[in-house]
Scaffold this motif. Structure first.
Motif, PDB file in Angstrom:
ATOM      1  N   SER A 261      40.911  86.215  56.460  1.00  0.00           N
ATOM      2  CA  SER A 261      41.328  86.681  58.095  1.00  0.00           C
ATOM      3  C   SER A 261      39.941  85.801  58.683  1.00  0.00           C
ATOM      4  O   SER A 261      39.056  85.492  58.141  1.00  0.00           O
ATOM      5  CB  SER A 261      41.090  87.985  58.227  1.00  0.00           C
ATOM      6  OG  SER A 261      39.642  88.567  58.132  1.00  0.00           O
ATOM      7  N   ALA A 262      40.310  85.117  59.954  1.00  0.00           N
ATOM      8  CA  ALA A 262      39.373  84.315  60.529  1.00  0.00           C
ATOM      9  C   ALA A 262      38.373  85.540  61.102  1.00  0.00           C
ATOM     10  O   ALA A 262      37.093  84.991  61.201  1.00  0.00           O
ATOM     11  CB  ALA A 262      40.220  83.789  61.795  1.00  0.00           C
ATOM     12  N   GLU A 263      38.592  86.554  61.416  1.00  0.00           N
ATOM     13  CA  GLU A 263      37.530  87.434  61.822  1.00  0.00           C
ATOM     14  C   GLU A 263      36.759  87.770  60.771  1.00  0.00           C
ATOM     15  O   GLU A 263      35.446  87.668  60.957  1.00  0.00           O
ATOM     16  CB  GLU A 263      38.388  88.708  62.702  1.00  0.00           C
ATOM     17  CG  GLU A 263      37.420  89.771  62.888  1.00  0.00           C
ATOM     18  CD  GLU A 263      36.749  89.267  64.156  1.00  0.00           C
ATOM     19  OE1 GLU A 263      35.548  90.022  64.640  1.00  0.00           O
ATOM     20  OE2 GLU A 263      37.243  88.246  64.977  1.00  0.00           O
ATOM     21  N   GLY A 264      37.178  88.111  59.574  1.00  0.00           N
ATOM     22  CA  GLY A 264      36.267  88.194  58.399  1.00  0.00           C
ATOM     23  C   GLY A 264      35.210  87.170  58.011  1.00  0.00           C
ATOM     24  O   GLY A 264      34.138  87.151  57.846  1.00  0.00           O
ATOM     25  N   ARG A 265      35.697  85.840  58.233  1.00  0.00           N
ATOM     26  CA  ARG A 265      35.051  84.533  58.109  1.00  0.00           C
ATOM     27  C   ARG A 265      33.758  84.527  59.232  1.00  0.00           C
ATOM     28  O   ARG A 265      32.651  84.346  58.780  1.00  0.00           O
ATOM     29  CB  ARG A 265      35.910  83.327  58.128  1.00  0.00           C
ATOM     30  CG  ARG A 265      36.693  83.216  56.920  1.00  0.00           C
ATOM     31  CD  ARG A 265      37.220  81.773  56.770  1.00  0.00           C
ATOM     32  NE  ARG A 265      38.049  81.472  57.932  1.00  0.00           N
ATOM     33  CZ  ARG A 265      39.625  81.587  57.934  1.00  0.00           C
ATOM     34  NH1 ARG A 265      39.998  82.431  57.089  1.00  0.00           N
ATOM     35  NH2 ARG A 265      40.047  81.308  59.110  1.00  0.00           N
ATOM     36  N   LYS A 266      34.369  84.716  60.454  1.00  0.00           N
ATOM     37  CA  LYS A 266      33.181  84.713  61.560  1.00  0.00           C
ATOM     38  C   LYS A 266      32.042  85.853  61.322  1.00  0.00           C
ATOM     39  O   LYS A 266      31.142  85.610  61.456  1.00  0.00           O
ATOM     40  CB  LYS A 266      34.171  85.084  62.757  1.00  0.00           C
ATOM     41  CG  LYS A 266      33.174  85.129  64.072  1.00  0.00           C
ATOM     42  CD  LYS A 266      34.059  85.289  65.399  1.00  0.00           C
ATOM     43  CE  LYS A 266      33.195  85.188  66.638  1.00  0.00           C
ATOM     44  NZ  LYS A 266      33.993  85.550  67.787  1.00  0.00           N
ATOM     45  N   LYS A 267      32.593  87.150  61.088  1.00  0.00           N
ATOM     46  CA  LYS A 267      31.605  88.110  60.656  1.00  0.00           C
ATOM     47  C   LYS A 267      30.505  87.695  59.578  1.00  0.00           C
ATOM     48  O   LYS A 267      29.361  88.104  59.720  1.00  0.00           O
ATOM     49  CB  LYS A 267      32.364  89.509  60.399  1.00  0.00           C
ATOM     50  CG  LYS A 267      31.536  90.612  60.207  1.00  0.00           C
ATOM     51  CD  LYS A 267      32.065  91.827  60.034  1.00  0.00           C
ATOM     52  CE  LYS A 267      31.178  92.950  59.860  1.00  0.00           C
ATOM     53  NZ  LYS A 267      31.911  94.412  59.708  1.00  0.00           N
ATOM     54  N   ALA A 268      31.049  87.086  58.468  1.00  0.00           N
ATOM     55  CA  ALA A 268      30.343  86.708  57.342  1.00  0.00           C
ATOM     56  C   ALA A 268      29.362  85.444  57.928  1.00  0.00           C
ATOM     57  O   ALA A 268      28.309  85.568  57.468  1.00  0.00           O
ATOM     58  CB  ALA A 268      31.099  86.288  56.076  1.00  0.00           C
ATOM     59  N   PHE A 269      29.925  84.675  58.453  1.00  0.00           N
ATOM     60  CA  PHE A 269      28.933  83.539  59.029  1.00  0.00           C
ATOM     61  C   PHE A 269      27.894  83.927  59.909  1.00  0.00           C
ATOM     62  O   PHE A 269      26.959  83.590  59.729  1.00  0.00           O
ATOM     63  CB  PHE A 269      29.680  82.302  59.571  1.00  0.00           C
ATOM     64  CG  PHE A 269      30.370  81.396  58.821  1.00  0.00           C
ATOM     65  CD1 PHE A 269      29.639  80.736  58.134  1.00  0.00           C
ATOM     66  CD2 PHE A 269      31.880  81.207  58.794  1.00  0.00           C
ATOM     67  CE1 PHE A 269      30.175  79.666  57.114  1.00  0.00           C
ATOM     68  CE2 PHE A 269      32.323  80.263  57.904  1.00  0.00           C
ATOM     69  CZ  PHE A 269      31.227  79.403  57.029  1.00  0.00           C
ATOM     70  N   ALA A 270      28.424  84.976  60.656  1.00  0.00           N
ATOM     71  CA  ALA A 270      27.400  85.632  61.650  1.00  0.00           C
ATOM     72  C   ALA A 270      26.083  86.249  60.880  1.00  0.00           C
ATOM     73  O   ALA A 270      24.885  86.148  61.495  1.00  0.00           O
ATOM     74  CB  ALA A 270      27.836  86.515  62.489  1.00  0.00           C
ATOM     75  N   THR A 271      26.225  86.864  59.805  1.00  0.00           N
ATOM     76  CA  THR A 271      25.415  87.589  59.108  1.00  0.00           C
ATOM     77  C   THR A 271      24.266  86.651  58.556  1.00  0.00           C
ATOM     78  O   THR A 271      22.974  86.944  58.231  1.00  0.00           O
ATOM     79  CB  THR A 271      25.840  88.449  57.807  1.00  0.00           C
ATOM     80  OG1 THR A 271      26.355  87.576  56.999  1.00  0.00           O
ATOM     81  CG2 THR A 271      26.641  89.527  58.254  1.00  0.00           C
ATOM     82  N   CYS A 272      24.749  85.257  58.173  1.00  0.00           N
ATOM     83  CA  CYS A 272      23.965  84.387  57.697  1.00  0.00           C
ATOM     84  C   CYS A 272      23.225  83.409  58.683  1.00  0.00           C
ATOM     85  O   CYS A 272      22.137  82.641  58.431  1.00  0.00           O
ATOM     86  CB  CYS A 272      24.436  83.450  56.795  1.00  0.00           C
ATOM     87  SG  CYS A 272      25.286  84.267  55.454  1.00  0.00           S
ATOM     88  N   ALA A 273      23.754  83.189  59.961  1.00  0.00           N
ATOM     89  CA  ALA A 273      23.268  82.402  60.920  1.00  0.00           C
ATOM     90  C   ALA A 273      21.720  82.482  61.272  1.00  0.00           C
ATOM     91  O   ALA A 273      21.243  81.442  61.428  1.00  0.00           O
ATOM     92  CB  ALA A 273      24.274  82.421  62.238  1.00  0.00           C
ATOM     93  N   SER A 274      21.301  83.550  61.527  1.00  0.00           N
ATOM     94  CA  SER A 274      19.946  83.764  61.914  1.00  0.00           C
ATOM     95  C   SER A 274      19.281  83.236  60.858  1.00  0.00           C
ATOM     96  O   SER A 274      18.160  82.509  61.225  1.00  0.00           O
ATOM     97  CB  SER A 274      19.765  85.413  62.270  1.00  0.00           C
ATOM     98  OG  SER A 274      20.586  85.734  63.362  1.00  0.00           O
ATOM     99  N   HIS A 275      19.359  83.808  59.555  1.00  0.00           N
ATOM    100  CA  HIS A 275      18.399  83.344  58.356  1.00  0.00           C
ATOM    101  C   HIS A 275      18.386  81.931  58.288  1.00  0.00           C
ATOM    102  O   HIS A 275      17.241  81.137  58.217  1.00  0.00           O
ATOM    103  CB  HIS A 275      18.879  84.147  57.256  1.00  0.00           C
ATOM    104  CG  HIS A 275      18.087  83.630  56.070  1.00  0.00           C
ATOM    105  ND1 HIS A 275      18.693  82.945  55.021  1.00  0.00           N
ATOM    106  CD2 HIS A 275      16.827  83.428  55.454  1.00  0.00           C
ATOM    107  CE1 HIS A 275      17.861  82.599  54.045  1.00  0.00           C
ATOM    108  NE2 HIS A 275      16.878  83.163  54.478  1.00  0.00           N
ATOM    109  N   LEU A 276      19.777  81.145  58.295  1.00  0.00           N
ATOM    110  CA  LEU A 276      19.766  79.847  58.108  1.00  0.00           C
ATOM    111  C   LEU A 276      19.015  78.994  59.189  1.00  0.00           C
ATOM    112  O   LEU A 276      18.490  78.069  58.799  1.00  0.00           O
ATOM    113  CB  LEU A 276      21.265  79.382  58.185  1.00  0.00           C
ATOM    114  CG  LEU A 276      21.755  77.998  57.752  1.00  0.00           C
ATOM    115  CD1 LEU A 276      21.258  77.818  56.206  1.00  0.00           C
ATOM    116  CD2 LEU A 276      23.015  77.873  57.627  1.00  0.00           C
ATOM    117  N   THR A 277      18.895  79.588  60.367  1.00  0.00           N
ATOM    118  CA  THR A 277      18.415  78.857  61.626  1.00  0.00           C
ATOM    119  C   THR A 277      16.822  78.764  61.099  1.00  0.00           C
ATOM    120  O   THR A 277      16.112  77.651  61.491  1.00  0.00           O
ATOM    121  CB  THR A 277      18.752  79.415  62.836  1.00  0.00           C
ATOM    122  OG1 THR A 277      20.152  79.370  63.174  1.00  0.00           O
ATOM    123  CG2 THR A 277      17.827  78.757  63.810  1.00  0.00           C
TER     124      THR A 277
END
Length: 343
Positions: A261-277
């Motif tokens: 699901s696109a929603e699942g991918r978006k949620k997973a990416f969101a959990t990593c975005a802050s750390h990666l930045t």
């Protein structure tokens, strides 16, 4: 000028005696020639090349950023401690990072702010070594805490069924303690290496705090061995953690792309975005200074980049994790009573 009295740096002020190598006494600097003056204190060049008005502007800006960093980190640690929804490994490491960033900035910024108002401030050699020790300890600790946070995200996304087992309370404490232990060990190596050198005649540090490279420039002895030690330590605390984070995110991204699901991918990416930045900016600035060849090193350029990772980067931690993280924002709303508690 009369010859100043020789005053060797008392390492035991910051380093336990049992941690010093047995050959330490043989590495103490010999007394330079009689026409040299032994340096017992340094002067920071800092921002003295700027006029009073510019320094006043810098002071106001840096003081504002510093206060925001302190208050932001205090809020994050408090919210994580009080809100049971945030009692997870990810936020445990975030609170440890906030505490470490606070100690890191306290070691550097207050003296820098004082130097903006009163240029060419002096610091005794013992105080310089102490500042370098705490700067390196918490700076290196930050690097490995970010690596631990990357590992936490890897386990959460790539091995979710075993997440609670792998990232148990004991594992989190071991990872946090290991990060601090590495920071302490590397700081001791660097401090004993730098202050095992003799300093004579030259005493103006081309920086606004005591850092390794500006200090090596002032030594009146060969620094080849020290340059090698500095490079090896830099590789260990920058290249190794960056490599581990990179591998983690390669595996994370490959796993996310397999989510249907696109929603699942978006949620997973969101959990990593802050750390990666935070990782990209933190490692990027430090690598530019500590991994570039000595022939390309400019102390003036390093000084400007240092402002980024001593003043601006620590602010990213509370800003990024509060503005880009839904769970933290929800916890803040609950804390101020704007959102009802959920079971």
């Amino acid at each position: 000028m009369a010859l100043a009295q020789v005053s060797l740096f008392p390492y035991w002020l910051i380093i336990p005696p049992f941690l010093l190598p047995s050959s330490f006494k043989s590495r103490l600097p010999s007394v330079p020639m009689s026409n040299s003056t032994i340096v017992t204190e340094f002067l920071f060049e800092g921002f003295s090349s700027f006029g009073w008005q510019h320094r006043l502007i810098f002071f106001i800006v840096f003081l504002t950023l510093y206060l925001l960093t302190l208050s932001g980190n205090v809020i994050i640690v408090t919210i994580i401690r009080l809100d049971r929804h945030l009692h997870t490994p990810m936020y445990f490491f975030l609170s440890m990072l906030s505490i470490s960033e606070t100690c890191y900035t306290v070691a550097i910024i207050p003296r820098m702010l004082s130097g903006l108002l009163s240029p060419h401030q002096s610091i005794v050699i013992q105080g310089c070594a102490t500042q370098l020790f705490f700067y390196l300890t918490f700076g290196i600790n930050n690097c490995f805490l970010l690596t631990a946070m990357g590992y936490d995200r890897y386990v959460a996304i790539c091995n979710p069924l075993r997440y609670s087992v792998i990232m148990g309370k004991r594992s989190c404490v071991y990872l946090a303690s290991g990060s601090l232990g590495i920071g302490l060990s590397m700081a001791i190596i660097q401090v004993t290496s730098v202050f095992g050198l003799p300093f004579c005649d030259a005493f103006v540090i081309s920086h606004f705090f005591c850092d390794v490279r500006p200090l090596l420039k002032l030594a009146c002895a060969g620094t080849t061995a020290n340059e090698i030690i500095n490079f090896v330590v830099s590789v260990c605390v920058l290249v190794l953690p960056m490599g581990l984070v990179f591998i983690s995110y390669v595996l994370i991204i490959s796993t996310i792309l397999k989510i249907a699901s696109a929603e699942g991918r978006k949620k997973a990416f969101a959990t990593c975005a802050s750390h990666l930045t935070v990782v990209i900016i933190h490692y990027g600035c430090a690598s530019i200074i500590y991994l570039k060849p000595k022939s390309q090193s400019s102390l003036e350029q390093d000084r400007l980049i240092s402002v980024t990772y001593t003043v601006i980067t620590p602010l990213l931690n509370p800003v990024v994790y509060s503005l880009r993280n839904k769970e933290v924002k929800d916890a803040l709303r609950r804390a101020i009573g704007r959102k009802p508690l959920t079971p």
